[in-house]
Write a protein that holds these residues in place. Structure first.
Motif, PDB file in Angstrom:
ATOM      1  N   PHE A   1     -11.380   5.605   1.390  1.00 32.75           N
ATOM      2  CA  PHE A   1     -10.309   5.435   0.421  1.00 32.75           C
ATOM      3  C   PHE A   1      -9.866   3.974   0.377  1.00 32.75           C
ATOM      4  O   PHE A   1      -9.723   3.376  -0.692  1.00 32.75           O
ATOM      5  CB  PHE A   1      -9.132   6.324   0.826  1.00 32.75           C
ATOM      6  N   GLY A   2      -9.640   3.384   1.553  1.00 33.88           N
ATOM      7  CA  GLY A   2      -9.183   1.995   1.620  1.00 33.88           C
ATOM      8  C   GLY A   2     -10.181   1.028   1.015  1.00 33.88           C
ATOM      9  O   GLY A   2      -9.815   0.107   0.272  1.00 33.88           O
ATOM     10  N   LEU A   3     -11.459   1.210   1.316  1.00 38.90           N
ATOM     11  CA  LEU A   3     -12.496   0.332   0.778  1.00 38.90           C
ATOM     12  C   LEU A   3     -12.579   0.430  -0.739  1.00 38.90           C
ATOM     13  O   LEU A   3     -12.704  -0.581  -1.441  1.00 38.90           O
ATOM     14  CB  LEU A   3     -13.852   0.681   1.402  1.00 38.90           C
TER      15      LEU A   3
ATOM     16  N   LEU B   1      -5.068  -3.942  -4.141  1.00 35.02           N
ATOM     17  CA  LEU B   1      -5.538  -4.724  -2.999  1.00 35.02           C
ATOM     18  C   LEU B   1      -4.684  -4.490  -1.762  1.00 35.02           C
ATOM     19  O   LEU B   1      -5.199  -4.243  -0.665  1.00 35.02           O
ATOM     20  CB  LEU B   1      -5.533  -6.216  -3.357  1.00 35.02           C
ATOM     21  N   SER B   2      -3.364  -4.583  -1.924  1.00 37.17           N
ATOM     22  CA  SER B   2      -2.480  -4.429  -0.770  1.00 37.17           C
ATOM     23  C   SER B   2      -2.551  -3.020  -0.191  1.00 37.17           C
ATOM     24  O   SER B   2      -2.547  -2.835   1.034  1.00 37.17           O
ATOM     25  CB  SER B   2      -1.034  -4.766  -1.166  1.00 37.17           C
ATOM     26  N   THR B   3      -2.668  -2.017  -1.058  1.00 37.61           N
ATOM     27  CA  THR B   3      -2.752  -0.638  -0.580  1.00 37.61           C
ATOM     28  C   THR B   3      -4.059  -0.383   0.159  1.00 37.61           C
ATOM     29  O   THR B   3      -4.075   0.249   1.221  1.00 37.61           O
ATOM     30  CB  THR B   3      -2.633   0.335  -1.766  1.00 37.61           C
ATOM     31  N   GLY B   4      -5.176  -0.884  -0.395  1.00 38.37           N
ATOM     32  CA  GLY B   4      -6.465  -0.707   0.265  1.00 38.37           C
ATOM     33  C   GLY B   4      -6.502  -1.341   1.638  1.00 38.37           C
ATOM     34  O   GLY B   4      -6.973  -0.739   2.609  1.00 38.37           O
ATOM     35  N   LEU B   5      -5.978  -2.554   1.753  1.00 37.26           N
ATOM     36  CA  LEU B   5      -5.957  -3.238   3.045  1.00 37.26           C
ATOM     37  C   LEU B   5      -5.055  -2.511   4.041  1.00 37.26           C
ATOM     38  O   LEU B   5      -5.355  -2.433   5.230  1.00 37.26           O
ATOM     39  CB  LEU B   5      -5.483  -4.684   2.862  1.00 37.26           C
ATOM     40  N   LEU B   6      -3.947  -1.969   3.539  1.00 35.72           N
ATOM     41  CA  LEU B   6      -3.037  -1.227   4.409  1.00 35.72           C
ATOM     42  C   LEU B   6      -3.702   0.023   4.957  1.00 35.72           C
ATOM     43  O   LEU B   6      -3.547   0.365   6.136  1.00 35.72           O
ATOM     44  CB  LEU B   6      -1.772  -0.855   3.634  1.00 35.72           C
ATOM     45  N   MET B   7      -4.471   0.721   4.125  1.00 39.49           N
ATOM     46  CA  MET B   7      -5.178   1.909   4.582  1.00 39.49           C
ATOM     47  C   MET B   7      -6.269   1.555   5.597  1.00 39.49           C
ATOM     48  O   MET B   7      -6.481   2.281   6.576  1.00 39.49           O
ATOM     49  CB  MET B   7      -5.805   2.644   3.393  1.00 39.49           C
ATOM     50  N   LEU B   8      -6.954   0.436   5.400  1.00 40.24           N
ATOM     51  CA  LEU B   8      -7.997   0.013   6.343  1.00 40.24           C
ATOM     52  C   LEU B   8      -7.410  -0.380   7.688  1.00 40.24           C
ATOM     53  O   LEU B   8      -8.041  -0.194   8.728  1.00 40.24           O
ATOM     54  CB  LEU B   8      -8.793  -1.155   5.757  1.00 40.24           C
ATOM     55  N   ARG B   9      -6.199  -0.911   7.672  1.00 42.05           N
ATOM     56  CA  ARG B   9      -5.545  -1.318   8.915  1.00 42.05           C
ATOM     57  C   ARG B   9      -4.858  -0.164   9.620  1.00 42.05           C
ATOM     58  O   ARG B   9      -4.428  -0.297  10.762  1.00 42.05           O
ATOM     59  CB  ARG B   9      -4.496  -2.395   8.641  1.00 42.05           C
TER      60      ARG B   9
ATOM     61  N   ILE C   1       0.212   7.302  -3.301  1.00 44.83           N
ATOM     62  CA  ILE C   1       0.854   8.466  -2.713  1.00 44.83           C
ATOM     63  C   ILE C   1       0.230   8.832  -1.367  1.00 44.83           C
ATOM     64  O   ILE C   1       0.944   9.136  -0.405  1.00 44.83           O
ATOM     65  CB  ILE C   1       0.782   9.671  -3.677  1.00 44.83           C
ATOM     66  N   VAL C   2      -1.101   8.811  -1.280  1.00 43.95           N
ATOM     67  CA  VAL C   2      -1.751   9.147  -0.010  1.00 43.95           C
ATOM     68  C   VAL C   2      -1.309   8.196   1.106  1.00 43.95           C
ATOM     69  O   VAL C   2      -0.918   8.645   2.189  1.00 43.95           O
ATOM     70  CB  VAL C   2      -3.287   9.168  -0.166  1.00 43.95           C
ATOM     71  N   PRO C   3      -1.350   6.862   0.909  1.00 42.86           N
ATOM     72  CA  PRO C   3      -0.832   5.971   1.961  1.00 42.86           C
ATOM     73  C   PRO C   3       0.646   6.199   2.256  1.00 42.86           C
ATOM     74  O   PRO C   3       1.079   6.135   3.408  1.00 42.86           O
ATOM     75  CB  PRO C   3      -1.069   4.569   1.380  1.00 42.86           C
ATOM     76  N   ALA C   4       1.457   6.464   1.207  1.00 43.23           N
ATOM     77  CA  ALA C   4       2.882   6.696   1.433  1.00 43.23           C
ATOM     78  C   ALA C   4       3.120   7.944   2.271  1.00 43.23           C
ATOM     79  O   ALA C   4       3.960   7.962   3.176  1.00 43.23           O
ATOM     80  CB  ALA C   4       3.609   6.815   0.087  1.00 43.23           C
ATOM     81  N   LEU C   5       2.361   9.014   1.989  1.00 43.05           N
ATOM     82  CA  LEU C   5       2.532  10.254   2.742  1.00 43.05           C
ATOM     83  C   LEU C   5       2.053  10.127   4.183  1.00 43.05           C
ATOM     84  O   LEU C   5       2.610  10.751   5.092  1.00 43.05           O
ATOM     85  CB  LEU C   5       1.780  11.396   2.047  1.00 43.05           C
ATOM     86  N   THR C   6       1.017   9.314   4.427  1.00 41.08           N
ATOM     87  CA  THR C   6       0.510   9.152   5.780  1.00 41.08           C
ATOM     88  C   THR C   6       1.303   8.104   6.564  1.00 41.08           C
ATOM     89  O   THR C   6       1.714   8.340   7.697  1.00 41.08           O
ATOM     90  CB  THR C   6      -0.974   8.757   5.774  1.00 41.08           C
ATOM     91  N   LEU C   7       1.547   6.943   5.962  1.00 40.43           N
ATOM     92  CA  LEU C   7       2.151   5.825   6.680  1.00 40.43           C
ATOM     93  C   LEU C   7       3.671   5.851   6.646  1.00 40.43           C
ATOM     94  O   LEU C   7       4.312   5.323   7.563  1.00 40.43           O
ATOM     95  CB  LEU C   7       1.650   4.500   6.087  1.00 40.43           C
ATOM     96  N   LEU C   8       4.275   6.431   5.618  1.00 42.48           N
ATOM     97  CA  LEU C   8       5.736   6.437   5.498  1.00 42.48           C
ATOM     98  C   LEU C   8       6.331   7.807   5.804  1.00 42.48           C
ATOM     99  O   LEU C   8       7.234   7.927   6.627  1.00 42.48           O
ATOM    100  CB  LEU C   8       6.148   5.990   4.089  1.00 42.48           C
ATOM    101  N   VAL C   9       5.829   8.851   5.132  1.00 43.68           N
ATOM    102  CA  VAL C   9       6.381  10.196   5.348  1.00 43.68           C
ATOM    103  C   VAL C   9       5.880  10.798   6.655  1.00 43.68           C
ATOM    104  O   VAL C   9       6.573  11.576   7.299  1.00 43.68           O
ATOM    105  CB  VAL C   9       6.033  11.108   4.152  1.00 43.68           C
ATOM    106  N   GLY C  10       4.647  10.425   7.082  1.00 42.29           N
ATOM    107  CA  GLY C  10       4.154  10.873   8.376  1.00 42.29           C
ATOM    108  C   GLY C  10       3.211  12.059   8.356  1.00 42.29           C
ATOM    109  O   GLY C  10       2.964  12.670   9.398  1.00 42.29           O
TER     110      GLY C  10
END
Length: 309
Positions: free
Chosen positions: A238-240, A106-114, A163-172
């Motif tokens: 992905f987020g949805l 849930l938290s990861t999906g919402l983070l990707m949508l935001r 991993i996908v959110p981490a690579l986009t939102l954290l690693v860049g």
């Protein structure tokens, strides 16, 4: 059998298309539709997603959308975290593991949508950005890899949905680079997680072979299609998907028995001391992570040559 094969193809399709999400669907499918024991389902998901990711990686590598250096260092760190998470999971009940699975989803999906506009768009000068960084931010890659690997090892997933959110939102990394690179990391994490679970879970070989066959067919199709879909659409889809699965699993796992199990678990763990140690550990990790992400910046500049670093 046909239902299992069809659902497995859908799982593989999403894995090849989005670079993750395979095991976040494999585990609920096995547990709630096929009534497989959660820990057996988790072990099966490592095999299915690891093999499928290896096949889906090939088309992404041909398009130069795999950041090999970032992926290998993230994956090596994640393998250690995944093995530790798999060993730690033996101390939790199946319902607690599924609830943790749902909350993370849930938290990861919402983070990707935001998340903001994908960094795969053109730079202010109109020149396309590089897919991979000019300099690998080793400290943040190692830290994020171990943290994500530990979580994925506990809940039994190859890790693409984190991993996908981490690579986009954290690693860049931009979305296309994150999807291709995540497949490499998923293979590594799945191997390590399987090693951690193999000591306290069994593997249903006929079921694993059937699900893997369907996932392989779907992952090959998804990897080919991913090159024709806009990155922002991939991010939102992905987020949805992840948020919806998390909500469903939480609705199934959150029961009165779960509360009793949680209370008993905390009693056995001497809740006051345990809670204090957990809180201190989380605060320390957050502080270290914040410092690392500020100190080790990512450099993505307009491309002038090959992307595959």
């Amino acid at each position: 059998m046909l239902l299992t094969l069809g659902l497995s193809m859908i799982i593989g399709l999403l894995l090849g298309l989005l670079g993750g999400g395979g095991s976040i669907l494999t585990v609920p499918m096995l547990v709630y539709l096929l009534h497989v024991d959660p820990k057996t389902a988790i072990t099966t998901s490592f095999v299915v997603v690891g093999v499928s990711s290896l096949l889906a990686l090939i088309p992404h590598a041909r398009r130069h959308s795999v950041c090999w250096k970032s992926g290998v260092f993230f994956g090596l760190s994640g393998m250690m975290g995944a093995f530790a998470g798999g060993r730690l999971a033996v101390h939790f009940t199946s319902d607690l593991l599924m609830t943790l699975f749902a909350l993370i989803s849930l938290s990861t999906g919402l983070l990707m949508l935001r998340g903001g506009k994908s960094s795969t768009d053109a730079s202010p000068t109109g020149i396309p950005r590089r897919v991979c960084p000019l300099r690998v931010p080793y400290l943040r890659v190692l830290f994020d890899g171990f943290f994500v690997g530990g979580l994925t090892g506990m809940v039994g997933v190859g890790g693409g949905f984190l991993i996908v959110p981490a690579l986009t939102l954290l690693v860049g990394l931009p979305m296309q680079g994150a999807i291709g690179t995540s497949l490499l990391i998923i293979v590594m994490n799945a191997l390590a997680g399987l090693g951690g679970y193999s000591q306290h879970a069994t593997l249903d070989l006929p079921l694993t072979a059937l699900v893997t066959t369907g996932a392989l067919i779907g992952s090959g199709m998804g990897a080919l299609l991913s090159g024709y879909i806009k990155p922002n659409w991939l991010r939102r889809g992905f987020g949805l998907m992840v948020a919806a699965v998390g909500f469903y699993v939480l609705s199934q796992a959150f029961t009165a028995q779960l509360l009793l199990d949680a209370e008993a678990w905390f009693d056995r763990a001497h809740s006051e001391i345990w809670a204090t140690l957990v809180l201190l550990t989380v605060l320390i990790l957050l502080r270290i992570g914040s410092w690392i992400h500020k100190a080790d910046a990512v450099v993505l500049k307009p491309q002038s040559g090959s992307n595959g670093h």
